[in-house]
Write a protein that holds these residues in place. Structure first.
Motif, PDB file in Angstrom:
ATOM      1  N   ASN A 196       0.815  -1.217   0.000  1.00  0.00           N
ATOM      2  CA  ASN A 196       0.000   0.000   0.000  1.00  0.00           C
ATOM      3  C   ASN A 196       0.849   1.268   0.000  1.00  0.00           C
ATOM      4  N   LEU A 197       2.087   1.134  -0.470  1.00  0.00           N
ATOM      5  CA  LEU A 197       2.991   2.279  -0.447  1.00  0.00           C
ATOM      6  C   LEU A 197       3.124   2.908  -1.832  1.00  0.00           C
ATOM      7  N   ASP A 198       3.202   4.237  -1.859  1.00  0.00           N
ATOM      8  CA  ASP A 198       3.467   4.908  -3.129  1.00  0.00           C
ATOM      9  C   ASP A 198       4.961   4.838  -3.427  1.00  0.00           C
ATOM     10  N   LEU A 199       5.355   5.366  -4.581  1.00  0.00           N
ATOM     11  CA  LEU A 199       6.751   5.216  -5.017  1.00  0.00           C
ATOM     12  C   LEU A 199       7.736   5.834  -4.033  1.00  0.00           C
ATOM     13  N   ARG A 200       7.390   7.006  -3.511  1.00  0.00           N
ATOM     14  CA  ARG A 200       8.307   7.681  -2.582  1.00  0.00           C
ATOM     15  C   ARG A 200       8.494   6.853  -1.316  1.00  0.00           C
ATOM     16  N   ALA A 201       7.382   6.339  -0.779  1.00  0.00           N
ATOM     17  CA  ALA A 201       7.467   5.532   0.445  1.00  0.00           C
ATOM     18  C   ALA A 201       8.209   4.227   0.178  1.00  0.00           C
ATOM     19  N   ARG A 202       7.993   3.634  -1.006  1.00  0.00           N
ATOM     20  CA  ARG A 202       8.705   2.407  -1.343  1.00  0.00           C
ATOM     21  C   ARG A 202      10.210   2.632  -1.336  1.00  0.00           C
ATOM     22  N   ARG A 203      10.633   3.726  -1.896  1.00  0.00           N
ATOM     23  CA  ARG A 203      12.075   3.993  -1.957  1.00  0.00           C
ATOM     24  C   ARG A 203      12.646   4.184  -0.562  1.00  0.00           C
ATOM     25  N   ARG A 204      11.878   4.798   0.329  1.00  0.00           N
ATOM     26  CA  ARG A 204      12.321   4.940   1.721  1.00  0.00           C
ATOM     27  C   ARG A 204      12.461   3.556   2.366  1.00  0.00           C
ATOM     28  N   LEU A 205      11.491   2.697   2.107  1.00  0.00           N
ATOM     29  CA  LEU A 205      11.542   1.352   2.691  1.00  0.00           C
ATOM     30  C   LEU A 205      12.728   0.574   2.120  1.00  0.00           C
ATOM     31  N   TYR A 206      13.009   0.729   0.816  1.00  0.00           N
ATOM     32  CA  TYR A 206      14.165   0.044   0.224  1.00  0.00           C
ATOM     33  C   TYR A 206      15.444   0.452   0.959  1.00  0.00           C
ATOM     34  N   THR A 207      15.554   1.739   1.257  1.00  0.00           N
ATOM     35  CA  THR A 207      16.745   2.229   1.958  1.00  0.00           C
ATOM     36  C   THR A 207      16.845   1.613   3.353  1.00  0.00           C
ATOM     37  N   ALA A 208      15.699   1.530   4.048  1.00  0.00           N
ATOM     38  CA  ALA A 208      15.695   0.936   5.388  1.00  0.00           C
ATOM     39  C   ALA A 208      16.116  -0.528   5.336  1.00  0.00           C
ATOM     40  N   VAL A 209      15.652  -1.258   4.330  1.00  0.00           N
ATOM     41  CA  VAL A 209      16.009  -2.675   4.184  1.00  0.00           C
ATOM     42  C   VAL A 209      17.496  -2.819   3.867  1.00  0.00           C
ATOM     43  N   GLU A 210      17.998  -1.971   2.983  1.00  0.00           N
ATOM     44  CA  GLU A 210      19.421  -2.051   2.603  1.00  0.00           C
ATOM     45  C   GLU A 210      20.341  -1.791   3.787  1.00  0.00           C
ATOM     46  N   SER A 211      19.894  -0.952   4.720  1.00  0.00           N
ATOM     47  CA  SER A 211      20.757  -0.592   5.856  1.00  0.00           C
ATOM     48  C   SER A 211      20.559  -1.508   7.066  1.00  0.00           C
ATOM     49  N   TRP A 212      19.679  -2.523   6.929  1.00  0.00           N
ATOM     50  CA  TRP A 212      19.415  -3.404   8.076  1.00  0.00           C
ATOM     51  C   TRP A 212      20.605  -4.319   8.339  1.00  0.00           C
ATOM     52  N   ASN A 213      21.018  -4.406   9.605  1.00  0.00           N
ATOM     53  CA  ASN A 213      22.211  -5.176   9.951  1.00  0.00           C
ATOM     54  C   ASN A 213      21.922  -6.516  10.608  1.00  0.00           C
ATOM     55  N   GLY A 214      20.702  -6.742  11.086  1.00  0.00           N
ATOM     56  CA  GLY A 214      20.390  -8.004  11.749  1.00  0.00           C
ATOM     57  C   GLY A 214      19.886  -9.034  10.761  1.00  0.00           C
ATOM     58  N   ALA A 215      19.026  -9.920  11.250  1.00  0.00           N
ATOM     59  CA  ALA A 215      18.388 -10.910  10.381  1.00  0.00           C
ATOM     60  C   ALA A 215      17.050 -10.346   9.911  1.00  0.00           C
ATOM     61  N   LEU A 216      16.816 -10.435   8.626  1.00  0.00           N
ATOM     62  CA  LEU A 216      15.578  -9.908   8.053  1.00  0.00           C
ATOM     63  C   LEU A 216      14.999 -10.937   7.100  1.00  0.00           C
ATOM     64  N   VAL A 217      13.706 -11.197   7.230  1.00  0.00           N
ATOM     65  CA  VAL A 217      12.984 -12.064   6.291  1.00  0.00           C
ATOM     66  C   VAL A 217      11.822 -11.260   5.754  1.00  0.00           C
ATOM     67  N   VAL A 218      11.762 -11.099   4.437  1.00  0.00           N
ATOM     68  CA  VAL A 218      10.693 -10.317   3.830  1.00  0.00           C
ATOM     69  C   VAL A 218       9.947 -11.161   2.803  1.00  0.00           C
ATOM     70  N   VAL A 219       8.632 -11.239   2.969  1.00  0.00           N
ATOM     71  CA  VAL A 219       7.760 -11.861   1.967  1.00  0.00           C
ATOM     72  C   VAL A 219       7.317 -10.752   1.027  1.00  0.00           C
ATOM     73  N   SER A 220       7.573 -10.912  -0.251  1.00  0.00           N
ATOM     74  CA  SER A 220       7.226  -9.843  -1.180  1.00  0.00           C
ATOM     75  C   SER A 220       7.195 -10.355  -2.616  1.00  0.00           C
ATOM     76  N   HIS A 221       6.426  -9.656  -3.474  1.00  0.00           N
ATOM     77  CA  HIS A 221       6.476  -9.876  -4.916  1.00  0.00           C
ATOM     78  C   HIS A 221       7.092  -8.654  -5.594  1.00  0.00           C
ATOM     79  N   ASP A 222       7.533  -7.682  -4.785  1.00  0.00           N
ATOM     80  CA  ASP A 222       8.104  -6.429  -5.291  1.00  0.00           C
ATOM     81  C   ASP A 222       9.525  -6.696  -5.806  1.00  0.00           C
ATOM     82  N   ARG A 223       9.689  -6.633  -7.112  1.00  0.00           N
ATOM     83  CA  ARG A 223      10.984  -6.965  -7.708  1.00  0.00           C
ATOM     84  C   ARG A 223      12.089  -6.055  -7.194  1.00  0.00           C
TER      85      ARG A 223
END
Length: 536
Positions: A171-198
């Motif tokens: 439910n995120l627009d393009l701007r919010a998606r890009r913010r989330l991508y940045t948050a995921v890229e900077s994550w240092n722990g263990a992360l599991v994401v279910v997604s179809h977002d290429r």
């Protein structure tokens, strides 16, 4: 200890007895894992088991470290203040009390070591594009996409060791998606994401492909996974061809053995009838021939069974992600024909369109931030909502696919639903058309209410595209939300062969690019403008 997730001999079934996992094994350590699979494979269920939201029937789930879990469609209480939604209300209240001179011990206990809680909260909100949201505002004042980011902000503030995200960009627009991508890229722990977002899956370290109750691991991001899978599938298809050739050879050798044995039987009978040899010799030869024939038959039968088993195994290794086939010549629109005109239109909630003309087989992407009014504009064009001012004129038959997918009757079968959209079509014609949308045989008789998300989408798309009269304008609102990647590929293929005009509201840029969009319209600040794709 480094963060990790382990499932051992995990078994889980729904209350109606439907099995999801049986003896399931899973081990994931630090790093970013993209969990993919077909709709209904159990991805969301696995995240809930890892998060402790569900309890397995048997087996164990072990997570090292604190877990933060962002479910797919969980809504925040709209009466909460933002600081309450972030989980910092108690520490913030105590901090303000201390600053005002109240030195009660409970305030220091509430603050603990988190003296910069407000600064961290505002910095986290800023990083996620929520800088305009004050800590004293209520959740009811933010949009749906901002609510998702607010839930993510609350998790990031807790700094968990393990982060579980279920379709976070839906439910995120393009701007919010890009913010989330940045948050995921900077994550240092263990992360599991279910997604179809290429674009999100291009930022993970490994792919876990959940299929048939088992996980297959692939190092690297989505592109690396697809390359490895292509090599696997090429090898699997080659093995099918080898197994098919072996099967044919074994069948031929079995037939030849039968013929050879038949000739021996005929020869023995002839010798017996003509009495050319003593009866005791002929009986001995007959017994010897029968034993030999039995061994020969058993040997060839076993070889044939082995060949069939190898073929079955080879076929199972080839993925059957079928493709929707659409051939609808009546949807074609000549290039110069006017399809839609909007004149001085103002839709509900204030979206304004001075003038817009859609001609021929235009392929239009409707983009813009969450809350801009894209869905309302599409519903106004479709005639579901009257305009506040101006007019929207459809010049061809049109159909609208909403986000909610509430077009079909849950109590009716797929075939019955499609037949209601095409009343002059015979039952055979309806079923033949449904087969192109992968509802073959008994699948067309399934109740819509029992379908998975991807199946329901295909059924709805089939009903709209097979409707009478044939739609020459198709409008889709966020069609890839909640679809697995196989379903997105099926949708892309179906729309590629659709010959009418198309208006698609979506934040999924890879999907829009695959549709070969001809015009980009951006709705922002209440105004619809045509823009270059580089400005999207």
């Amino acid at each position: 200890m480094p963060a990790s997730l382990t499932c051992s001999q995990l078994t889980f079934a729904w209350p109606d007895g439907t099995p999801v996992f049986d003896g399931f094994q899973w081990v994931a350590g630090p790093g970013r894992t993209g969990l993919i699979g077909l709709n209904g494979a159990g991805k969301s269920t696995l995240l809930k088991l890892l998060a402790g939201e569900l309890t397995p029937a048997s087996g164990t789930v072990k997570v090292t470290g604190e877990v933060g879990y962002l479910p797919q469609d969980a809504a925040l209480d709209t009466t909460l203040r933002v600081d309450q939604a972030l989980g910092i209300e108690a520490a913030r209240t105590a901090l303000h009390a201390i600053e005002a001179g109240d030195t009660a011990e409970e305030h220091y206990t509430a603050v603990g070591d988190d003296w910069d809680v407000e600064e961290r909260a505002r910095a986290t909100l800023d990083a996620l594009g929520l800088e305009r949201i004050g800590l004293d505002r209520t959740v009811g004042e933010v949009s749906g996409g901002e609510s998702v980011m607010l839930r993510l902000a609350s998790l990031l503030l807790r700094r968990p060791d393990v982060l579980l995200l279920d379709e976070p960009t839906n439910n995120l627009d393009l701007r919010a998606r890009r913010r989330l991508y940045t948050a995921v890229e900077s994550w240092n722990g263990a992360l599991v994401v279910v997604s179809h977002d290429r674009e999100l899956l291009e930022r993970v370290d490994q792919i876990a492909d959940l299929r048939g109750g088992e996980v297959h691991w692939y190092g690297g991001n989505l592109s690396a996974y697809e390359e490895a899978l292509a090599v696997e599938q090429e090898a699997a298809e080659r093995m099918v061809r080898v197994a098919e050739a072996d099967m044919k050879r074994q069948k031929r050798e079995l037939a030849e053995a039968h013929e050879k044995l038949s000739r021996r039987v005929r020869y023995g009978k002839k010798m017996y009838d003509t009495k050319r040899e003593p009866r005791v010799v002929m009986n001995a030869r007959k017994r010897e021939a029968q034993v030999s024939a039995g061994k020969h038959r058993i040997m060839h039968t076993e070889r044939l069974a082995d060949a069939k088993e190898r073929l079955d195994e080879a076929v199972l290794a080839v993925r059957d992600d079928d493709v929707i086939r659409v051939d609808l010549p009546h949807t074609a629109v000549p290039p110069g024909r006017t399809v839609l005109t909007l004149e001085a239109l103002r839709s509900r909630y204030g979206a304004r369109v001075a003038a817009l003309t859609v001609r021929g087989p235009d392929r239009i992407a409707l983009v813009g931030p969450n809350g801009a009014g894209k869905s309302t504009l599409l519903r106004t064009i479709a005639g579901e909502i009257p305009p506040e001012e101006g007019e929207a004129c459809l010049h061809v038959p049109a159909r609208f696919l909403p986000q909610r997918l509430d077009v079909l009757d849950d109590e009716e079968s797929v075939a019955a639903n499609v037949a209601s959209f095409a009343p002059s079509a015979t039952d055979n014609a309806v079923r033949a058309r449904l087969a192109r949308f992968l509802f073959r045989g008994g699948r067309a008789d399934q109740l819509v209410g029992s379908l998975s998300g991807g199946e329901r989408f295909r059924a709805t798309l089939a009903a709209l595209m097979l409707a009478e009269p044939a739609p020459q304008l198709l409008m889709l609102d966020e069609p890839t939300n909640n679809l697995d990647m196989a379903s997105v590929r099926q949708l892309t293929t179906a729309l590629a062969s659709y010959q009418g005009a198309l208006i698609v509201a979506s934040h999924d840029m890879p999907f829009l690019r695959a549709l070969e969009i001809t015009r980009w319209l951006r709705l922002d600040d209440g105004v619809l403008r045509e823009v270059d794709v580089s400005l999207v």
